[in-house]
Design a protein around this motif. Structure first.
Motif, PDB file in Angstrom:
ATOM      1  N   ILE A 114       3.363   2.460   2.666  1.00  0.00           N
ATOM      2  CA  ILE A 114       2.931   3.567   3.526  1.00  0.00           C
ATOM      3  C   ILE A 114       1.473   3.951   3.288  1.00  0.00           C
ATOM      4  N   ASP A 115       0.647   3.793   4.313  1.00  0.00           N
ATOM      5  CA  ASP A 115      -0.670   4.446   4.430  1.00  0.00           C
ATOM      6  C   ASP A 115      -1.610   4.237   3.241  1.00  0.00           C
ATOM      7  N   MET A 116      -1.637   3.043   2.700  1.00  0.00           N
ATOM      8  CA  MET A 116      -2.604   2.747   1.632  1.00  0.00           C
ATOM      9  C   MET A 116      -3.931   2.360   2.283  1.00  0.00           C
ATOM     10  N   GLN A 117      -4.622   3.393   2.758  1.00  0.00           N
ATOM     11  CA  GLN A 117      -5.820   3.218   3.566  1.00  0.00           C
ATOM     12  C   GLN A 117      -7.047   3.816   2.893  1.00  0.00           C
ATOM     13  N   ARG A 118      -8.200   3.386   3.350  1.00  0.00           N
ATOM     14  CA  ARG A 118      -9.454   3.963   2.859  1.00  0.00           C
ATOM     15  C   ARG A 118      -9.523   5.459   3.182  1.00  0.00           C
ATOM     16  N   LEU A 119      -8.815   5.872   4.226  1.00  0.00           N
ATOM     17  CA  LEU A 119      -8.740   7.279   4.624  1.00  0.00           C
ATOM     18  C   LEU A 119      -8.290   8.163   3.463  1.00  0.00           C
ATOM     19  N   PHE A 120      -7.424   7.607   2.592  1.00  0.00           N
ATOM     20  CA  PHE A 120      -6.865   8.369   1.475  1.00  0.00           C
ATOM     21  C   PHE A 120      -7.428   7.931   0.124  1.00  0.00           C
ATOM     22  N   SER A 121      -8.459   7.112   0.164  1.00  0.00           N
ATOM     23  CA  SER A 121      -9.136   6.687  -1.064  1.00  0.00           C
ATOM     24  C   SER A 121     -10.218   7.698  -1.412  1.00  0.00           C
ATOM     25  N   ALA A 122     -10.929   7.430  -2.483  1.00  0.00           N
ATOM     26  CA  ALA A 122     -12.009   8.329  -2.905  1.00  0.00           C
ATOM     27  C   ALA A 122     -13.115   8.412  -1.861  1.00  0.00           C
ATOM     28  N   ASP A 123     -13.193   7.425  -0.965  1.00  0.00           N
ATOM     29  CA  ASP A 123     -14.229   7.408   0.070  1.00  0.00           C
ATOM     30  C   ASP A 123     -13.839   8.201   1.311  1.00  0.00           C
ATOM     31  N   GLY A 124     -12.572   8.608   1.405  1.00  0.00           N
ATOM     32  CA  GLY A 124     -12.094   9.243   2.621  1.00  0.00           C
ATOM     33  C   GLY A 124     -12.008  10.747   2.528  1.00  0.00           C
ATOM     34  N   PRO A 125     -11.659  11.393   3.638  1.00  0.00           N
ATOM     35  CA  PRO A 125     -11.598  12.856   3.679  1.00  0.00           C
ATOM     36  C   PRO A 125     -10.359  13.442   3.002  1.00  0.00           C
ATOM     37  N   THR A 168      -6.592  10.635  -2.472  1.00  0.00           N
ATOM     38  CA  THR A 168      -5.374  10.678  -3.291  1.00  0.00           C
ATOM     39  C   THR A 168      -5.718  10.065  -4.644  1.00  0.00           C
ATOM     40  N   PRO A 169      -5.930  10.892  -5.654  1.00  0.00           N
ATOM     41  CA  PRO A 169      -6.476  10.392  -6.926  1.00  0.00           C
ATOM     42  C   PRO A 169      -5.662   9.276  -7.569  1.00  0.00           C
ATOM     43  N   TRP A 170      -4.350   9.248  -7.353  1.00  0.00           N
ATOM     44  CA  TRP A 170      -3.520   8.223  -7.992  1.00  0.00           C
ATOM     45  C   TRP A 170      -3.579   6.871  -7.294  1.00  0.00           C
ATOM     46  N   MET A 171      -4.240   6.796  -6.157  1.00  0.00           N
ATOM     47  CA  MET A 171      -4.166   5.569  -5.364  1.00  0.00           C
ATOM     48  C   MET A 171      -4.584   4.340  -6.162  1.00  0.00           C
ATOM     49  N   ASP A 172      -5.667   4.443  -6.901  1.00  0.00           N
ATOM     50  CA  ASP A 172      -6.140   3.289  -7.678  1.00  0.00           C
ATOM     51  C   ASP A 172      -5.108   2.851  -8.709  1.00  0.00           C
ATOM     52  N   ARG A 173      -4.339   3.813  -9.223  1.00  0.00           N
ATOM     53  CA  ARG A 173      -3.362   3.499 -10.253  1.00  0.00           C
ATOM     54  C   ARG A 173      -2.149   2.757  -9.687  1.00  0.00           C
ATOM     55  N   VAL A 174      -1.714   3.141  -8.494  1.00  0.00           N
ATOM     56  CA  VAL A 174      -0.528   2.496  -7.923  1.00  0.00           C
ATOM     57  C   VAL A 174      -0.861   1.268  -7.095  1.00  0.00           C
ATOM     58  N   LEU A 175      -2.121   1.096  -6.738  1.00  0.00           N
ATOM     59  CA  LEU A 175      -2.515  -0.025  -5.881  1.00  0.00           C
ATOM     60  C   LEU A 175      -2.069  -1.388  -6.422  1.00  0.00           C
ATOM     61  N   PRO A 176      -2.257  -1.692  -7.714  1.00  0.00           N
ATOM     62  CA  PRO A 176      -1.800  -3.007  -8.207  1.00  0.00           C
ATOM     63  C   PRO A 176      -0.300  -3.212  -8.037  1.00  0.00           C
ATOM     64  N   LYS A 177       0.485  -2.145  -8.152  1.00  0.00           N
ATOM     65  CA  LYS A 177       1.933  -2.253  -7.974  1.00  0.00           C
ATOM     66  C   LYS A 177       2.277  -2.544  -6.519  1.00  0.00           C
ATOM     67  N   CYS A 178       1.602  -1.868  -5.603  1.00  0.00           N
ATOM     68  CA  CYS A 178       1.806  -2.143  -4.180  1.00  0.00           C
ATOM     69  C   CYS A 178       1.457  -3.595  -3.864  1.00  0.00           C
ATOM     70  N   ALA A 179       0.374  -4.073  -4.460  1.00  0.00           N
ATOM     71  CA  ALA A 179      -0.049  -5.453  -4.229  1.00  0.00           C
ATOM     72  C   ALA A 179       0.969  -6.454  -4.778  1.00  0.00           C
ATOM     73  N   GLU A 180       1.559  -6.152  -5.930  1.00  0.00           N
ATOM     74  CA  GLU A 180       2.580  -7.042  -6.495  1.00  0.00           C
ATOM     75  C   GLU A 180       3.787  -7.140  -5.575  1.00  0.00           C
ATOM     76  N   LEU A 181       4.213  -6.028  -5.030  1.00  0.00           N
ATOM     77  CA  LEU A 181       5.346  -6.040  -4.108  1.00  0.00           C
ATOM     78  C   LEU A 181       5.006  -6.822  -2.849  1.00  0.00           C
ATOM     79  N   ALA A 182       3.808  -6.628  -2.337  1.00  0.00           N
ATOM     80  CA  ALA A 182       3.387  -7.348  -1.129  1.00  0.00           C
ATOM     81  C   ALA A 182       3.246  -8.847  -1.390  1.00  0.00           C
ATOM     82  N   ALA A 183       2.783  -9.209  -2.561  1.00  0.00           N
ATOM     83  CA  ALA A 183       2.604 -10.627  -2.892  1.00  0.00           C
ATOM     84  C   ALA A 183       3.941 -11.360  -2.925  1.00  0.00           C
ATOM     85  N   LEU A 184       4.978 -10.692  -3.423  1.00  0.00           N
ATOM     86  CA  LEU A 184       6.290 -11.330  -3.495  1.00  0.00           C
ATOM     87  C   LEU A 184       6.938 -11.429  -2.116  1.00  0.00           C
TER      88      LEU A 184
END
Length: 205
Positions: free
Chosen positions: A18-29, A32-48
């Motif tokens: 859900i909504d892992m977008q630049r809109l919610f990154s440090a560059d967006g309005p 979501t401070p935790w985004m960088d922390r959970v991003l590798p986990k989201c990527a692992e799920l997507a890779a599988l």
């Protein structure tokens, strides 16, 4: 009971990020401070499950005036987030997730729930999807709204505990507790490592 049995994962299960977008990154309005922390986990799920992953994107309206009802006031408050003022690149997925699509699908939505309207539900029925694995942002807004709709539609839900995030620690923690206490027959919570291990067993067979 094995993890695969507990989580009800199969070759027909689908990962919805859900909504892992630049809109919610440090560059967006809406950072979501935790985004960088959970991003590798989201990527692992997507890779599988890259050919059974759907990335949703929250897409604001062109102007506040075309938004329906109470959304109009929402976007008048967040005036710089409508598409007539927003840098269009902020709607994109954050790297490296954008590299998974295709074969992963990108599904745009104008509201919190990805199940608003019938398109996503119809597509999942056509795929004969059973369990939906959720990751992404935010736990207490778009993730919550989409999960509750998925449960209403009869899907079994798995929440990747370490792959969801929020801008509110209090909201995130409260929702994780609620999921664990109130939806035991329709939802399971597990760390990404357990989900990956159980799903690999399915794919290996």
């Amino acid at each position: 009971m094995s993890s695969a049995e507990r989580l009800r994962l199969s070759s027909r299960s689908v990962h919805i990020c859900i909504d892992m977008q630049r809109l919610f990154s440090a560059d967006g309005p809406w950072p979501t401070p935790w985004m960088d922390r959970v991003l590798p986990k989201c990527a692992e799920l997507a890779a599988l499950s890259h050919d059974r992953t759907i990335f949703t994107r929250f897409v604001p309206p062109q102007t506040p005036e075309i938004a329906p009802g109470a959304w109009r006031g929402y976007y008048r408050h967040w005036r710089n987030t409508t598409l007539d003022r927003l840098d269009p690149r902020l709607v994109d997925l954050v790297p490296p997730l954008e590299g998974f699509a295709p074969p992963a699908l990108i599904y745009d939505k104008p509201v919190y729930s990805a199940f608003a309207g019938h398109k996503l539900a119809t597509m999942l029925r056509e795929w004969r999807a059973d369990t939906l694995v959720f990751s992404g942002a935010e736990t207490d807004v778009c993730v919550l709204s989409t999960i509750l709709a998925a449960i209403d539609l009869g899907f079994y839900v798995v929440v990747a505990r370490d792959a969801v995030c929020s801008s509110s620690d209090e909201g995130h923690d409260a929702l994780i507790r609620m999921f664990e206490c109130r939806f035991a027959h329709q939802l399971a919570i597990a760390d990404t490592e357990e989900i990956l291990g159980a799903w690999r067993q399915v794919f290996d067979h």
